[in-house]
Design a protein around this motif. Structure first.
Motif, PDB file in Angstrom:
ATOM      1  N   CYS A 146       1.758   6.569  -3.987  1.00 19.49           N
ATOM      2  CA  CYS A 146       1.971   5.986  -2.665  1.00 19.49           C
ATOM      3  C   CYS A 146       1.786   4.479  -2.751  1.00 19.49           C
ATOM      4  CB  CYS A 146       1.032   6.587  -1.634  1.00 19.49           C
ATOM      5  SG  CYS A 146      -0.705   6.312  -1.974  1.00 19.49           S
ATOM      6  N   LYS A 147       2.214   3.811  -1.676  1.00 24.23           N
ATOM      7  CA  LYS A 147       1.992   2.365  -1.620  1.00 24.23           C
ATOM      8  C   LYS A 147       1.607   1.996  -0.191  1.00 24.23           C
ATOM      9  CE  LYS A 147       6.870   1.242  -1.012  1.00 24.23           C
ATOM     10  NZ  LYS A 147       7.993   0.474  -1.498  1.00 24.23           N
ATOM     11  N   ALA A 148       0.891   0.904  -0.078  1.00 26.42           N
ATOM     12  CA  ALA A 148       0.447   0.428   1.227  1.00 26.42           C
ATOM     13  C   ALA A 148       1.177  -0.869   1.550  1.00 26.42           C
ATOM     14  CB  ALA A 148      -1.054   0.205   1.233  1.00 26.42           C
ATOM     15  N   LEU A 149       1.716  -0.943   2.748  1.00 26.13           N
ATOM     16  CA  LEU A 149       2.375  -2.156   3.225  1.00 26.13           C
ATOM     17  C   LEU A 149       1.493  -2.776   4.300  1.00 26.13           C
ATOM     18  CD1 LEU A 149       5.973  -0.677   3.631  1.00 26.13           C
ATOM     19  CD2 LEU A 149       5.114  -2.049   1.730  1.00 26.13           C
ATOM     20  N   PHE A 150       1.133  -4.036   4.129  1.00 26.31           N
ATOM     21  CA  PHE A 150       0.310  -4.724   5.106  1.00 26.31           C
ATOM     22  C   PHE A 150       1.232  -5.542   5.990  1.00 26.31           C
ATOM     23  CE2 PHE A 150      -2.350  -3.781   1.499  1.00 26.31           C
ATOM     24  CZ  PHE A 150      -3.432  -3.184   2.122  1.00 26.31           C
ATOM     25  N   LEU A 151       1.312  -5.173   7.257  1.00 29.63           N
ATOM     26  CA  LEU A 151       2.247  -5.769   8.209  1.00 29.63           C
ATOM     27  C   LEU A 151       1.623  -6.999   8.865  1.00 29.63           C
ATOM     28  CD1 LEU A 151       3.357  -2.375   9.756  1.00 29.63           C
ATOM     29  CD2 LEU A 151       4.499  -3.647   7.945  1.00 29.63           C
ATOM     30  N   PRO A 152       2.432  -7.839   9.502  1.00 36.19           N
ATOM     31  CA  PRO A 152       1.889  -9.025  10.177  1.00 36.19           C
ATOM     32  C   PRO A 152       0.883  -8.637  11.254  1.00 36.19           C
ATOM     33  CG  PRO A 152       4.287  -9.103  10.115  1.00 36.19           C
ATOM     34  CD  PRO A 152       3.884  -7.753   9.606  1.00 36.19           C
ATOM     35  N   GLU A 153      -0.093  -9.499  11.452  1.00 44.72           N
ATOM     36  CA  GLU A 153      -1.184  -9.164  12.367  1.00 44.72           C
ATOM     37  C   GLU A 153      -0.771  -9.165  13.830  1.00 44.72           C
ATOM     38  OE1 GLU A 153      -3.620 -13.202  13.058  1.00 44.72           O
ATOM     39  OE2 GLU A 153      -3.750 -12.374  11.045  1.00 44.72           O
ATOM     40  N   GLY A 154       0.254  -9.894  14.226  1.00 36.92           N
ATOM     41  CA  GLY A 154       0.664  -9.933  15.626  1.00 36.92           C
ATOM     42  C   GLY A 154      -0.391 -10.586  16.486  1.00 36.92           C
ATOM     43  N   ILE A 155      -0.688  -9.988  17.645  1.00 36.37           N
ATOM     44  CA  ILE A 155      -1.654 -10.595  18.563  1.00 36.37           C
ATOM     45  C   ILE A 155      -3.091 -10.206  18.239  1.00 36.37           C
ATOM     46  CG2 ILE A 155       0.009 -10.780  20.441  1.00 36.37           C
ATOM     47  CD1 ILE A 155      -1.308  -8.303  21.691  1.00 36.37           C
ATOM     48  N   SER A 156      -3.267  -9.223  17.370  1.00 37.54           N
ATOM     49  CA  SER A 156      -4.603  -8.774  16.995  1.00 37.54           C
ATOM     50  C   SER A 156      -5.090  -9.544  15.774  1.00 37.54           C
ATOM     51  CB  SER A 156      -4.546  -7.273  16.664  1.00 37.54           C
ATOM     52  OG  SER A 156      -5.778  -6.844  16.151  1.00 37.54           O
ATOM     53  N   ASP A 157      -6.386  -9.472  15.495  1.00 41.21           N
ATOM     54  CA  ASP A 157      -6.911 -10.095  14.283  1.00 41.21           C
ATOM     55  C   ASP A 157      -6.976  -9.080  13.137  1.00 41.21           C
ATOM     56  OD1 ASP A 157      -8.924  -8.573  15.347  1.00 41.21           O
ATOM     57  OD2 ASP A 157     -10.511  -9.995  14.900  1.00 41.21           O
ATOM     58  N   HIS A 158      -6.357  -7.893  13.329  1.00 43.07           N
ATOM     59  CA  HIS A 158      -6.296  -6.861  12.301  1.00 43.07           C
ATOM     60  C   HIS A 158      -4.876  -6.751  11.778  1.00 43.07           C
ATOM     61  CE1 HIS A 158     -10.322  -5.426  13.265  1.00 43.07           C
ATOM     62  NE2 HIS A 158      -9.995  -5.522  14.540  1.00 43.07           N
ATOM     63  N   TYR A 159      -4.751  -6.461  10.503  1.00 41.81           N
ATOM     64  CA  TYR A 159      -3.447  -6.248   9.905  1.00 41.81           C
ATOM     65  C   TYR A 159      -3.138  -4.755   9.912  1.00 41.81           C
ATOM     66  CZ  TYR A 159      -3.531 -11.014   8.119  1.00 41.81           C
ATOM     67  OH  TYR A 159      -3.559 -12.372   8.019  1.00 41.81           O
ATOM     68  N   PRO A 160      -2.062  -4.348  10.599  1.00 43.09           N
ATOM     69  CA  PRO A 160      -1.694  -2.938  10.534  1.00 43.09           C
ATOM     70  C   PRO A 160      -1.236  -2.593   9.116  1.00 43.09           C
ATOM     71  CG  PRO A 160      -0.210  -4.149  11.990  1.00 43.09           C
ATOM     72  CD  PRO A 160      -1.198  -5.111  11.454  1.00 43.09           C
ATOM     73  N   THR A 161      -1.549  -1.415   8.663  1.00 43.23           N
ATOM     74  CA  THR A 161      -1.179  -0.974   7.325  1.00 43.23           C
ATOM     75  C   THR A 161      -0.331   0.280   7.426  1.00 43.23           C
ATOM     76  OG1 THR A 161      -3.271  -1.817   6.489  1.00 43.23           O
ATOM     77  CG2 THR A 161      -2.083  -0.292   5.065  1.00 43.23           C
ATOM     78  N   LYS A 162       0.775   0.287   6.696  1.00 37.52           N
ATOM     79  CA  LYS A 162       1.652   1.448   6.651  1.00 37.52           C
ATOM     80  C   LYS A 162       1.565   2.031   5.255  1.00 37.52           C
ATOM     81  CE  LYS A 162       6.462   2.729   7.392  1.00 37.52           C
ATOM     82  NZ  LYS A 162       7.801   2.216   7.743  1.00 37.52           N
ATOM     83  N   VAL A 163       1.179   3.300   5.158  1.00 38.55           N
ATOM     84  CA  VAL A 163       1.076   3.970   3.865  1.00 38.55           C
ATOM     85  C   VAL A 163       2.330   4.810   3.674  1.00 38.55           C
ATOM     86  CG1 VAL A 163      -0.241   5.618   2.473  1.00 38.55           C
ATOM     87  CG2 VAL A 163      -1.426   4.010   3.991  1.00 38.55           C
ATOM     88  N   VAL A 164       3.021   4.593   2.557  1.00 37.31           N
ATOM     89  CA  VAL A 164       4.266   5.300   2.264  1.00 37.31           C
ATOM     90  C   VAL A 164       4.042   6.209   1.068  1.00 37.31           C
ATOM     91  CG1 VAL A 164       6.697   5.039   1.658  1.00 37.31           C
ATOM     92  CG2 VAL A 164       5.589   3.327   3.107  1.00 37.31           C
ATOM     93  N   LEU A 165       4.277   7.509   1.264  1.00 33.70           N
ATOM     94  CA  LEU A 165       4.171   8.475   0.178  1.00 33.70           C
ATOM     95  C   LEU A 165       5.524   8.584  -0.506  1.00 33.70           C
ATOM     96  CD1 LEU A 165       2.158  11.285   1.985  1.00 33.70           C
ATOM     97  CD2 LEU A 165       1.287   9.547   0.439  1.00 33.70           C
ATOM     98  N   ASN A 166       5.527   8.629  -1.813  1.00 28.20           N
ATOM     99  CA  ASN A 166       6.778   8.692  -2.558  1.00 28.20           C
ATOM    100  C   ASN A 166       7.234  10.111  -2.830  1.00 28.20           C
ATOM    101  OD1 ASN A 166       6.895   5.915  -2.612  1.00 28.20           O
ATOM    102  ND2 ASN A 166       5.737   5.776  -4.515  1.00 28.20           N
ATOM    103  N   GLU A 167       6.463  11.106  -2.460  1.00 25.77           N
ATOM    104  CA  GLU A 167       6.846  12.503  -2.624  1.00 25.77           C
ATOM    105  C   GLU A 167       7.081  13.114  -1.254  1.00 25.77           C
ATOM    106  OE1 GLU A 167       4.513  15.163  -4.949  1.00 25.77           O
ATOM    107  OE2 GLU A 167       4.070  13.621  -6.426  1.00 25.77           O
ATOM    108  N   GLU A 168       8.031  14.033  -1.221  1.00 27.84           N
ATOM    109  CA  GLU A 168       8.287  14.730   0.034  1.00 27.84           C
ATOM    110  C   GLU A 168       7.433  15.994   0.080  1.00 27.84           C
ATOM    111  OE1 GLU A 168      12.253  15.462   1.320  1.00 27.84           O
ATOM    112  OE2 GLU A 168      12.982  13.643   0.366  1.00 27.84           O
ATOM    113  N   TYR A 169       6.816  16.202   1.199  1.00 30.34           N
ATOM    114  CA  TYR A 169       6.036  17.410   1.405  1.00 30.34           C
ATOM    115  C   TYR A 169       6.698  18.224   2.495  1.00 30.34           C
ATOM    116  CZ  TYR A 169       2.273  15.444  -1.336  1.00 30.34           C
ATOM    117  OH  TYR A 169       1.531  14.926  -2.348  1.00 30.34           O
TER     118      TYR A 169
END
Length: 119
Positions: free
Chosen positions: A4-27
């Protein structure tokens, strides 16, 4: 463990960075239950719910509620297949068509073609 890999998205109006985790296998997972409000307008809906809720189940109160909901879910899925098989996919397709029409109207606001289009 799947790769899997983690994508760190822009923080926007918050002081936290949203993170999107992408799995490379289909379940293959069982599709979750999705309640459709239109079921409530069908003549079979209320009798199905009443019958499911009157089911006699021996055990603790919380177990009874969970078991009745599971039984009810099965019967509502049957109703869905018999009466409303494609309603969710049709609604999603119609949302896509609406979004496309709105984009066309924004691009070409004075186009009579866009204003009069049915589909």
């Amino acid at each position: 463990m799947p790769s899997c890999k983690a994508l760190f998205l822009p923080e926007g109006i918050s002081d936290h960075y949203p993170t999107k985790v992408v799995l490379n296998e289909e379940y293959k997972t069982k599709k979750g239950f999705q309640f459709c409000n239109v079921w409530t307008k069908h003549s079979k809906f209320l009798p199905i719910v009443q019958e499911g809720w009157k089911a006699h189940i021996e055990d603790g109160m919380m177990y009874q509620v969970v078991r009745k909901l599971k039984l009810l879910k099965k019967k509502l899925r049957v109703l869905h297949v018999e009466e409303f098989q494609n309603i969710v996919s049709e609604a999603n397709a119609n949302r896509g068509k609406l979004k496309h029409a709105q984009m066309q109207l924004q691009r070409y606001p004075y186009s009579i073609d866009c204003q009069q289009r049915d589909s």
